[in-house]
Design an enzyme around this catalytic site. Sequence first.
Site, PDB file in Angstrom:
ATOM      1  N   CYS A 334      29.434  79.919  20.489  1.00 18.25           N
ATOM      2  CA  CYS A 334      30.866  79.669  20.347  1.00 18.25           C
ATOM      3  C   CYS A 334      31.666  80.642  21.224  1.00 18.25           C
ATOM      4  CB  CYS A 334      31.275  79.733  18.878  1.00 18.25           C
ATOM      5  SG  CYS A 334      32.826  78.886  18.525  1.00 18.25           S
ATOM      6  N   HIS A 432      27.256  76.235  15.630  1.00 14.85           N
ATOM      7  CA  HIS A 432      26.864  77.271  14.675  1.00 14.85           C
ATOM      8  C   HIS A 432      25.797  76.729  13.732  1.00 14.85           C
ATOM      9  CE1 HIS A 432      30.218  80.023  15.547  1.00 14.85           C
ATOM     10  NE2 HIS A 432      31.011  78.964  15.574  1.00 14.85           N
TER      11      HIS A 432
END
Length: 495
Positions: A334, A432
Amino acid sequence: MAARAIMFQGTGSDVGKSLMVAGLARALTLRGLTVAPFKPQNMSNNAAVTADGGEIGRAQALQARAARRPMTVHMNPVLLKPQSEVGSQVVVQGRVIGNAKASAYQAMKPQLMAAVLESFHRLAADADIVLVEGAGSASEINLRAGDIANMGFAQATQTPVVIIGDIDRGGVIASLVGTKAVLAPDDAALVAGFLVNRFRGDPALFAAGMNEIAARTGWASLGLIPHFSDARRLPAEDALGLPGHGAAGGQRPKVVVLAYPRISNFDEFDPLRLEDGIDLQFLRPGTPIPGDAAVAILPGSKATIADLQALRETGWDIDLSAHLRRGGRVLGICGGYQMLGRKISDPDGHEGAPGSVAGLGLLDVETTLTDDKALREVHGALTEDQIPFRGYEMHIGRTDGPTARAPFLTFADGRSDGAVAREGQIAGCYVHGLFADDGLRAHWLGRLGAVTTGLAYESDVEATLDGLAAHLERHVNVSGILALARRPTPRPTAP
């Protein structure tokens, strides 16, 4: 008919409120009750994606799991995601409504109470009992005006309160008695009992202490709870629980996570923490990347540009170059993926003044921060090895460039994510939660030469929740807590 409710507040932060609610949620669910966890306001950069595309705090996600209920944005109607020392992104019922500094947020609270109460009553309409978790400390009377997280909510719904103190810190008698002393009389009248958490040793030695607290406060003594060692096997939401250096690793591959100031979603490394075959370390700023590290992970960030600057200030950019020269691997997730690119542009000023900054230049990609926020669960496979994965996206920004033509992940719907360079030595992606997938985690650890344990992570979490529920049934007057709960009513108005 609306559910009964009981609220758990603390003498301070990190006294065990979240795990108490999770454990009681599982215990009451096993008793056959329909339980709804609820936290009016949470502050955390660890969040979970709900089925309807919203987000809630990770603690409420665990509590929903403990209650065997689907996650909903109404379990955590106000989520604050800190972006600086004085400001946060404000998420209301799962949707970002903007950013606010602490002073401005205080002025917003009266308007946010309407959303909090709406969410609470929605949950209460579909449950037998609502377990409400407060935030921080009940005794922060400087924040009492306009409060929506603790006594302000309790007063608005006339929900009874149980105060939790942490004896492991020391001074628990003063903490609990002092909380009673500073509460306004009408707030103190809502407190029905207390719990003392994380006791070590012979409980008989603190019997007099429990009696003293009860005598000085007038609150019912509901339990002295021994330290639950398996709590480490459950996801930790707060940075207070972020581990530092691991133990000496011996021959185990060393995996380091760069814990920059605004690290987010670090709970996704919990499955790695439970693997005995590696030495997992979270490095605080100022700690160099060890020369024997096998992998350096750049995790998510709530303020990517600021954390990239912090990374450079601590010298980690130089360390990463040396790490790669030694043959070490780098993985960005991310915000960490965005940092690995050549440039991060923020034309609309999402993270501060509009502009752009140079990235680390380890992947030939560029990122533009955008208004749209991706919030969804995803699944697919590693592009090169075709190992299946499941995870979730939670980010703003688009990343593209030549290296992205060799994506790290391919989604089941045909989309791709991430980039890979130097024959896999450097990789990054937005997804994630990859390490919670047992198959992918075993594959990834195997490529490092680690001995895997066969950990079934999701089953382990379930077993730990069952163990926590049994622990509380032994040491807490659960039936007494049930008896204290009552149906919400509006606060009486003066004649």
